[in-house]
Design an enzyme around this catalytic site. Sequence first.
Site, PDB file in Angstrom:
ATOM      1  N   LYS A  76      34.987  23.522 -30.332  1.00 32.74           N
ATOM      2  CA  LYS A  76      35.028  23.622 -28.877  1.00 32.74           C
ATOM      3  C   LYS A  76      33.644  23.811 -28.240  1.00 32.74           C
ATOM      4  O   LYS A  76      33.335  23.196 -27.225  1.00 32.74           O
ATOM      5  CB  LYS A  76      35.967  24.754 -28.458  1.00 32.74           C
ATOM      6  CG  LYS A  76      37.431  24.467 -28.759  1.00 32.74           C
ATOM      7  CD  LYS A  76      38.329  25.573 -28.231  1.00 32.74           C
ATOM      8  CE  LYS A  76      39.797  25.237 -28.448  1.00 32.74           C
ATOM      9  NZ  LYS A  76      40.685  26.265 -27.860  1.00 32.74           N
ATOM     10  N   ASP A 113      43.110  25.884 -21.520  1.00 36.80           N
ATOM     11  CA  ASP A 113      43.812  27.001 -22.167  1.00 36.80           C
ATOM     12  C   ASP A 113      44.180  28.108 -21.186  1.00 36.80           C
ATOM     13  O   ASP A 113      45.345  28.533 -21.104  1.00 36.80           O
ATOM     14  CB  ASP A 113      42.966  27.583 -23.297  1.00 36.80           C
ATOM     15  CG  ASP A 113      42.910  26.680 -24.521  1.00 36.80           C
ATOM     16  OD1 ASP A 113      43.899  25.981 -24.767  1.00 36.80           O
ATOM     17  OD2 ASP A 113      41.884  26.701 -25.227  1.00 36.80           O
ATOM     18  N   GLY A 137      41.566  41.588 -26.771  1.00 37.60           N
ATOM     19  CA  GLY A 137      40.817  40.580 -27.520  1.00 37.60           C
ATOM     20  C   GLY A 137      39.612  40.115 -26.744  1.00 37.60           C
ATOM     21  O   GLY A 137      39.536  40.272 -25.514  1.00 37.60           O
TER      22      GLY A 137
END
Length: 282
Positions: A76, A113, A137
Amino acid sequence: MSGSERIITGRTRLAVVIGDPVLHSLSPVIHNAGFASSRVDWTYAALRVPVDSLENFVSLVRETSVSGVSVTMPHKSAVARLVDRLDESASALESVNTIVKTDEGELVGHSTDGDGLCDSLVEAGVAVEGRRVVVLGAGGAARSIVDALARHGSGPILIHNRTPANAELLLPLARGRGAVCDVGDLHDVVRSSDIVINASSVGMGESVSPLRDGVLTGDHVVVDIVYHPLRTTLLAQAEQAGSRTVDGLRMLIHQAARQQSLWTGVRPDVTSMTRAAIRALA
């Protein structure tokens, strides 16, 4: 035309997912169901592309009839440096999960996303605007989610990671509404939040949760981006507490639907895509 009647010809447009590894990707199942639901003449396949072959692959996309690319790990960040330009989100994240090839042959990098997660909340009847959100996270998924939450007008975004320094790296993406949540404060912060999002790998393939029992209530919306298993320990805790839950398959489906809209101009049927994914996971 139904999936069983689809015929691939020389005019069929090709989209692919690239990564390494990519063998177990759900993307071909999801995207081919989406193309069939839209009745567009597209098909989709998975391609393993090693790191040392990535630049050559992007050159091939420029020179061949490949019409769209989904990008997964570990490519990515590298793809963001290889395309011709980036959309707002991909530029902020320095990460691309979608390549769109324009009619002029220009390669444009997008990131769907985080917006896919916000779409999954909308689908569940949950408004993001002004809501207090805890993000667990600090990896690539968390980065895209924090960026999207800020763009969609959320309230404070509290970021928790076992390594606080990594959480601090996400603060610029929060556009002035972010703060790092220390380990000792996590459960108190969760209790005072509206939406809790597990954007870490905790719970993937194992029966563990990032939160202890008794923290969640019926006032919470709880999202877990892990989809193996689909009903994680965190979501089980949330259901027992009466929280509204959103599983990890929703983000995966909605980010894929956004990819198809970028490639074809047609929004696919997410219900058809979901059914196909659930059959594949069974």
